[in-house]
Design an enzyme around this catalytic site. Structure first.
Site: not given
Ligand code: FCB
Length: 441
Positions: A168, A352
């Site tokens: 990210e 994610e």
């Molecule tokens: C993302 C992150 C991860 C966690 C989630 C909820 O942005 O990569 O580490 O904090 O959010």
């Protein structure tokens, strides 16, 4: 119960769960160096209850049990990250042999259990000595990061299934240097412009190093938010577009089109490091896949403050424990946009996706029905993109375990598996069981 099972997805579609080093390992163990999160958390006001990652889930010692949970949950792939400060406690120079051994054992442990190791090299635990030198503001970080990449991947690169340099970039660049919500807690536009470019440069250098080591299946992991204008006014539309620019289009513009969007350069241009244009070939070198992290949307309205002249306003949709609106359609839209305008046929992974809920153990079980519904709704949107011909090849739930949620400390619970932070006992929640049943091979 989930409405889809493995059989509803194309053959070879991978299901995984994700974690990151600082959030689960316990950084006080095993000779890891100090990180910017240790500094940030020890400064009053930054992190709920000033909590840090000293113990976290003690994954450093309990990793066999955690890998067993992945295997027994019928997952195919595990997205984990290696900690720069555990491998090189000073960020540069001396290597912590114990740290390298740890990741070596961890990768072997995955392979022994039939799990594909999906590595990320940086999930935010910058070694403090590098922050003293300016951290992401300093162009030299690209070389420091390349050196660290060489050290860790010379050890485990022969066995990882995939690798991505940086988790990210938006969070590293914007959230940590413009909003100041994450370490190092800077709120400064010049620092932001530099960090946003240097994080891309470091991605490019690390990718070069890994190609040089003969590694395959290299990608990038970016986060995306669906930006919605708060009302129908042209001002709100333009503001949402600006938000979309620096959040969603900046990094993939660099990675796949070798250019940053003009509307972002309107604001950041004057603050960019000299000669940044010359780095775009390195930044935009070919990749094998893109990872999309997606959680929510944001409602945006215009302000008359300085660029980007916008603010978020609360929306009407149901929210998670951290106040994020649940908006599954946004995942489909972001997948499509990324495919149509940027990756153009490269494999896409949802690296994610998940939600925080205030989960409790009741009679020896954790019933997280809201998470099951969240995962179900988002998997449907993945399925929809696949039906339209987009090559989405895998989906990772965030997260395997409840863990250290950065500036929120240990309050928000994102895990498929509940962690009792006093005893460190793991207890699979209903969502884990629902996935396990849906993923039977
Ligand atoms: C993302 C992150 C991860 C966690 C989630 C909820 O942005 O990569 O580490 O904090 O959010």
């Amino acid at each position: 119960m989930l409405s889809h099972t493995r059989a509803d997805f194309p053959k070879g579609f991978l299901f995984g769960a994700a974690t990151s080093s600082y959030q689960i390992e316990g950084h006080a163990a095993g000779g890891a160096g100090r990180t910017q999160w240790d500094d940030f958390a020890s400064t009053p006001g930054n992190v709920t209850r000033a909590q840090n990652g000293d113990v976290a889930c003690d994954h450093y010692h309990r990793w066999p049990e955690d890998l067993d949970l992945l295997r027994d949950g019928n997952f195919d792939v595990y997205r984990f990250s290696t900690s720069w400060a555990r491998v090189m406690p000073e960020g540069r120079g001396p290597v912590n042999a114990e740290g390298l051994d740890f990741y070596d054992r961890l990768v072997d442990g995955m392979l022994e259990r039939g799990l594909k190791p999906a590595a990320t090299l940086y999930h935010w635990e910058l070694p403090s000595p590098l922050l003293d030198l300016g951290g992401w503001r300093n162009r030299d970080i690209a070389q420091w990061f390349a050196d660290y990449t060489e050290v860790i991947m010379s050890r485990i690169g022969d066995r990882v299934w995939s690798a991505a340099p940086i988790n990210e970039p938006w969070c590293v660049g914007w959230m940590s240097h413009f909003l100041g919500h994450h370490a190092p807690g800077v709120a400064d536009i010049r620092a932001t412009a530099r960090a946003m470019h240097h994080v891309m440069l470091a991605h490019g250098r690390a990718t070069e190093v890994m190609r040089g080591l003969g590694m395959k299946n290299l990608g990038a992991v970016c986060n995306f938010e669906y930006a919605t204008p708060a009302d129908a006014s042209p001002e709100a539309q333009a503001a949402a577009r600006r938000y979309d620019g620096y959040y969603n289009r900046f990094f993939i513009g660099g990675l796949f089109n070798k250019r940053y969007p003009d509307d972002v350069l309107e604001g950041l241009g004057p603050h960019m490091p000299k000669g940044w244009q010359d780095d775009m070939d390195l930044i935009g070198q070919p990749l094998d896949w893109l990872g999309i992290n997606y959680y929510t949307r944001k409602l945006i309205q215009a302000t008359d403050g300085p660029w980007p002249s916008l603010e978020e306003v609360p929306g009407p949709l149901p929210k998670t424990q951290v106040g994020w609106e649940i908006f599954p359609e946004g995942l489909h839209t972001m997948i499509r946009r990324v495919h149509d305008g940027y990756t153009r046929g490269l494999p896409i992974y949802v690296t994610e996706n998940g939600m925080a809920s205030d989960d409790h153990v009741v009679n020896g079980a954790v019933s997280d029905k809201a998470r099951v519904a969240y995962l179900d709704a988002h998997l449907k949107q993945v399925r929809r993109a696949i039906d339209e011909g987009v090559p989405v090849k895998g989906y990772f739930a965030w997260s395997l375990l409840d863990n250290y949620e950065w500036n929120h400390g240990y309050g928000p619970r994102f895990g498929l598996v509940h962690v009792d932070y006093k005893t460190l006992t793991r207890l699979p929640k209903s969502s884990y069981h629902a996935l396990r049943e849906a993923l039977i091979r």
